[in-house]
Write a protein that holds these residues in place. Structure first.
Motif, PDB file in Angstrom:
ATOM      1  N   THR A  33       2.396   4.384  -0.501  1.00 42.92           N
ATOM      2  CA  THR A  33       1.042   4.615  -1.008  1.00 42.92           C
ATOM      3  C   THR A  33       0.631   3.510  -1.975  1.00 42.92           C
ATOM      4  N   VAL A  34      -0.527   2.921  -1.698  1.00 38.63           N
ATOM      5  CA  VAL A  34      -1.093   1.885  -2.560  1.00 38.63           C
ATOM      6  C   VAL A  34      -2.378   2.424  -3.162  1.00 38.63           C
ATOM      7  N   LEU A  52      -5.282  -6.450   2.117  1.00 38.00           N
ATOM      8  CA  LEU A  52      -4.977  -5.035   2.357  1.00 38.00           C
ATOM      9  C   LEU A  52      -5.278  -4.648   3.800  1.00 38.00           C
ATOM     10  N   ARG A  56      -2.650  -3.111   6.437  1.00 31.58           N
ATOM     11  CA  ARG A  56      -2.887  -1.880   7.198  1.00 31.58           C
ATOM     12  C   ARG A  56      -2.630  -2.122   8.678  1.00 31.58           C
ATOM     13  N   TYR A  65      -3.769   3.985   1.759  1.00 34.63           N
ATOM     14  CA  TYR A  65      -4.584   3.194   0.836  1.00 34.63           C
ATOM     15  C   TYR A  65      -5.526   4.132   0.107  1.00 34.63           C
TER      16      TYR A  65
END
Length: 258
Positions: A33-34, A52, A56, A65
Motif C-alpha cells: 500500500t502506497v 506511480l 501500477r 494506491y
C-alpha cells in the motif's frame, strides 16, 4: 548514531477504504500500500504521478494506491480549489477520473478548465459547482491536511509504503525495489512465525490448509472462491461507476482565467 537518532514517521491512521480514495488491491494477497499526500498543482507531484502509473502497470492489483490531500495554497495558488473539485467529482463517483485528467493537464488549472473536465466526465455540472464550494469538500481537505501534519508531512509529495514514510528516490526502479521489499519481508516473517510454532500449532495450520484445498476442489469451490474474492474486495470499489469510466487523460490547452 545518526541512524539511531533518525525519526521514523508512521501513519497514525490506517487506510480506510470507506473514507480514503483507494485504487487497486483486488484479491491479491501480497499487496503493498502506497499512501500519497499530494498537491494537484505541485510540480514534484506531477512528475511523480507517471512513475506511480508505471508502478501500477508493473505490479497490477498488488499495488494499492491511496491519495490524501495536502494542498499548499501559499506555494501553489489555486491548489485548494482543485482539491475541492476532485472531492466534488468524488461525490459523483469520479474521483480517480478527475485525478487523472487534472494531473495529465498542463498548468494552469483554472476554474473553467475544471468545469470542462466535469463536462467531459459526464458530471452534473450544477451539482459539481455546488459541491466544489460546499462545506463537505472543504472539511475533507482540512482533515487530510491536519492529519498529514500529525504524520510529519511538511511538503509534497510525501509517500508512505505500508505505513512507513518513504524517503528514497522517486524514480521508477528505486521505488519498485522499495515496494517489492515489504512483500519479501512479510513472506520471510511469516515463514519464521510458522517455523517457531509448536508441533501442535503446525499441525493445526496444515489441517486448515488441507481443508481449504479440499473445499476449493469440491463442488463448493466456486462458492468458496466468490466468498474469498468478496472478502478481499470489500470496500475497495463499492461506489457506482463514473458516467465516463472509459475517459482517458489527455493534454489540452488551458482556457479561461479564474
Amino acid at each position: 548514531m545518526a541512524a539511531d537518532a533518525a525519526v521514523t514517521f508512521r501513519l497514525q491512521r490506517d487506510v480506510d477504504p470507506t473514507r480514503d480514495h483507494v485504487r487497486g488491491g483486488g484479491g491479491e494477497e501480497d499487496r503493498v500500500t502506497v499512501v500519497l499526500y499530494g498537491d494537484f498543482l505541485c510540480p514534484y507531484c506531477r512528475r511523480l504521478i507517471p512513475v506511480l502509473a508505471r508502478l501500477r502497470e508493473a505490479l497490477g492489483n498488488r499495488l494499492v494506491y491511496v491519495f490524501r490531500h495536502f494542498p499548499n495554497e501559499r506555494a501553489h495558488p489555486g491548489a485548494e480549489r482543485v482539491a475541492r473539485a476532485t472531492e466534488a467529482a468524488a461525490k459523483q463517483n469520479c474521483f480517480w477520473e478527475m485525478h487523472d485528467v487534472v494531473y495529465a493537464h498542463e498548468l494552469p488549472i483554472t476554474e473553467r478548465v475544471l468545469l470542462d473536465f466535469a463536462r467531459e466526465l459526464g458530471l452534473d455540472t450544477d451539482r459539481f459547482k455546488a459541491d466544489t464550494l460546499g462545506d463537505e469538500a472543504r472539511e475533507r481537505i482540512e482533515e487530510d491536511l491536519e492529519e498529514g501534519r500529525s504524520h510529519g508531512v511538511t511538503g509534497t509529495p510525501t509517500l508512505f509504503v505500508d505505513g512507513i514514510r518513504y524517503d528514497g528516490a522517486w524514480d521508477f526502479y528505486s521505488m519498485l525495489e522499495a515496494l517489492e521489499r515489504p512483500v519479501a519481508a512479510r513472506v520471510k516473517r511469516a515463514g519464521r512465525v510458522f517455523a517457531s510454532l509448536p508441533a501442535s500449532g503446525g499441525v493445526v495450520l496444515l489441517l486448515a490448509a488441507a481443508a481449504a484445498i479440499a473445499v476449493a476442489n469440491s463442488p463448493l469451490g466456486d462458492r468458496y472462491a466468490s466468498i474469498q474474492n468478496a472478502f478481499h474486495l470489500t470496500h475497495l470499489d463499492e461506489r457506482a461507476e463514473c458516467p465516463r469510466r472509459d475517459s482517458k487523460p489527455r493534454e489540452r490547452a488551458s482556457t479561461g482565467t479564474v
